[in-house]
Write an enzyme that holds these catalytic residues in place. Structure first.
Site, short mmCIF file in Angstrom:
data_model
loop_
_atom_site.label_atom_id
_atom_site.label_comp_id
_atom_site.label_asym_id
_atom_site.label_seq_id
_atom_site.Cartn_x
_atom_site.Cartn_y
_atom_site.Cartn_z
CB SER A 162 -0.92 0.02 1.22
OG SER A 162 -1.58 1.27 1.27
CE LYS A 217 -11.69 -0.27 -1.23
NZ LYS A 217 -11.61 0.45 -2.51
CG ASP A 234 -12.56 3.99 -3.57
OD1 ASP A 234 -11.44 4.45 -3.26
OD2 ASP A 234 -12.99 2.91 -3.14
N GLY A 271 -16.82 -3.75 -16.10
CA GLY A 271 -16.75 -4.34 -14.77
C GLY A 271 -17.99 -3.97 -13.98
N GLY A 306 -18.11 -5.03 -10.39
CA GLY A 306 -17.81 -5.38 -9.01
C GLY A 306 -17.86 -4.13 -8.13
CB ALA A 328 -13.64 -1.22 -8.67
NE ARG A 384 -15.60 -12.99 -15.94
CZ ARG A 384 -14.55 -13.30 -15.21
NH1 ARG A 384 -13.44 -13.70 -15.79
NH2 ARG A 384 -14.58 -13.20 -13.90
N GLY A 424 -4.79 4.55 -12.81
CA GLY A 424 -5.53 4.95 -11.61
C GLY A 424 -4.69 5.53 -10.48
P1 ATR Z 1 -13.62 -5.13 -7.24
O1 ATR Z 1 -14.15 -4.90 -5.86
O2 ATR Z 1 -12.16 -4.81 -7.42
O3 ATR Z 1 -14.46 -4.50 -8.29
P2 ATR Z 1 -14.82 -7.70 -7.69
O4 ATR Z 1 -16.04 -7.27 -6.96
O5 ATR Z 1 -14.25 -9.07 -7.47
O6 ATR Z 1 -13.62 -6.72 -7.42
O7 ATR Z 1 -15.09 -7.50 -9.26
C1 ATR Z 1 -14.16 -7.83 -10.22
C2 ATR Z 1 -14.67 -7.39 -11.59
O8 ATR Z 1 -13.68 -7.74 -12.56
C3 ATR Z 1 -15.95 -8.07 -12.00
O9 ATR Z 1 -16.68 -7.21 -12.84
C4 ATR Z 1 -15.41 -9.27 -12.81
O10 ATR Z 1 -16.32 -9.82 -13.73
P3 ATR Z 1 -17.41 -10.92 -13.25
O11 ATR Z 1 -18.46 -10.17 -12.47
O12 ATR Z 1 -17.93 -11.50 -14.50
O13 ATR Z 1 -16.65 -11.90 -12.40
C5 ATR Z 1 -14.27 -8.61 -13.52
N1 ATR Z 1 -13.23 -9.54 -14.00
C6 ATR Z 1 -12.29 -10.17 -13.27
N2 ATR Z 1 -11.49 -10.93 -14.05
C7 ATR Z 1 -11.94 -10.77 -15.32
C8 ATR Z 1 -11.54 -11.26 -16.59
N3 ATR Z 1 -10.50 -12.10 -16.70
N4 ATR Z 1 -12.23 -10.85 -17.67
C9 ATR Z 1 -13.27 -10.02 -17.56
N5 ATR Z 1 -13.71 -9.52 -16.39
C10 ATR Z 1 -13.06 -9.87 -15.29
#
Ligand code: ATR
Length: 278
Positions: free
Chosen positions: A15, A66, A103, A127, A129, A131, A152, A242
């Protein structure tokens, strides 16, 4: 006013938050200490409680805690409520924690620092998730024209839409649909909020998704990232990682704790130099 602060995560050794906050403290002549705290994966609550007992004033919270920080905060800001996650905790007079999420504000500020217009722009957010969720409201508040959330697992993108009922500026689509030419008008700003870069993976995105002056932002940072390497290979010239978001979210936390806004650009320049030399 002195104070004890920390960033809590697992892992945490990497960090850069202590360096950022110590630089802010020096610049604004605040006396504080800021340390890294490694919490066991199964005991974030215990780590936070012993930090509080030691006199902790405030903490940043990072992966994977978080959401737990959100649950442990007795009161929360509106933006933390919408993010469903807390990255900043501040001690309250009654000894409870107030939870905030800086964030999204950090991302928007860094995009503005880059000179990229958000108002009226078409945004592709890749994405769905934590973030991605954390930046939706701040991007909407910056008056973007629309945000298309591509994931995905499309049901996760749809679940994010459900958090903003009656919000016509939000759409969801599958990541795969981005590889198909001519599905939709090009985007002005493409933001990568996936963790795919960690494994060096980049989604397949057709060239019809961007235009000559589109910009690409990766929430990950480093000397470069797989996503930005890809963008540069497509001759996309406006690319940003970032690191600035990291510094800006920290500045927002610092402001919450200390009531003083540090200057971010000298600290960002310092970090960039360190990363490039490492
Ligand atoms: P964070 O809190 O960092 O957002 P997370 O909640 O685990 O972490 O979310 C990870 C994101 O990265 C998700 O959108 C994930 O897609 P899925 O919801 O389909 O799992 C995406 N992600 C991770 N690895 C990936 C990959 N190889 N290709 C495409 N999307 C990916």
């Amino acid at each position: 006013m002195t104070g004890l602060y920390a960033v809590i995560g697992n892992p945490i050794a990497h960090s850069r938050s202590p360096a950022i906050h110590h630089a802010f403290a020096k610049q604004t002549e605040q006396i504080l200490s800021y340390e890294r705290l490694l919490a066991p994966l199964d005991d974030f609550a215990g780590t936070l409680e012993s930090f509080r007992k030691q006199g902790g004033y405030g903490a940043n919270v990072t992966v994977p805690f978080k959401e737990q920080a959100w649950q442990l905060a007795k009161t929360r800001s509106a933006r933390a409520e919408l993010a469903g996650a807390v990255n900043t905790l501040a001690i309250q007079p009654d000894g409870s924690w107030y939870g905030d999420n800086t964030d999204g504000a950090g991302l928007v500020q860094d995009i503005q620092n880059a000179g990229w217009e958000l108002r009226g722009r078409r945004v592709l957010l890749i994405g769905a998730g934590g973030a991605a969720r954390g930046v939706l409201q701040p991007l909407l508040a910056a008056e973007v024209d629309c945000i298309c959330i591509a994931n995905r697992t499309v049901t996760k993108a749809q679940a994010l839409l459900a958090l903003f009922p009656m919000q016509p500026r939000l759409q969801a689509c599958t990541l795969d649909s981005l590889s198909v030419p001519g599905q939709r008008p090009p985007f002005d700003i493409i933001i990568n909020a996936t963790s795919a870069s960690l494994s060096g993976e980049v989604p397949v995105i057709d060239a019809s998704c961007w235009h000559e002056t589109s910009a690409v932002y990766d929430m990950m940072y480093g000397k470069s990232t797989a996503f930005l390497d890809w963008a540069k290979a497509q001759s996309i010239t406006h690319c940003r990682d970032g690191l600035g978001m990291l510094v800006e979210q920290a500045a927002e936390s610092f402001y919450l704790w200390r009531g003083v806004r540090p200057e971010t650009q000298p600290v960002l320049a310092l970090l960039r130099k360190e990363i490039n030399q490492s």
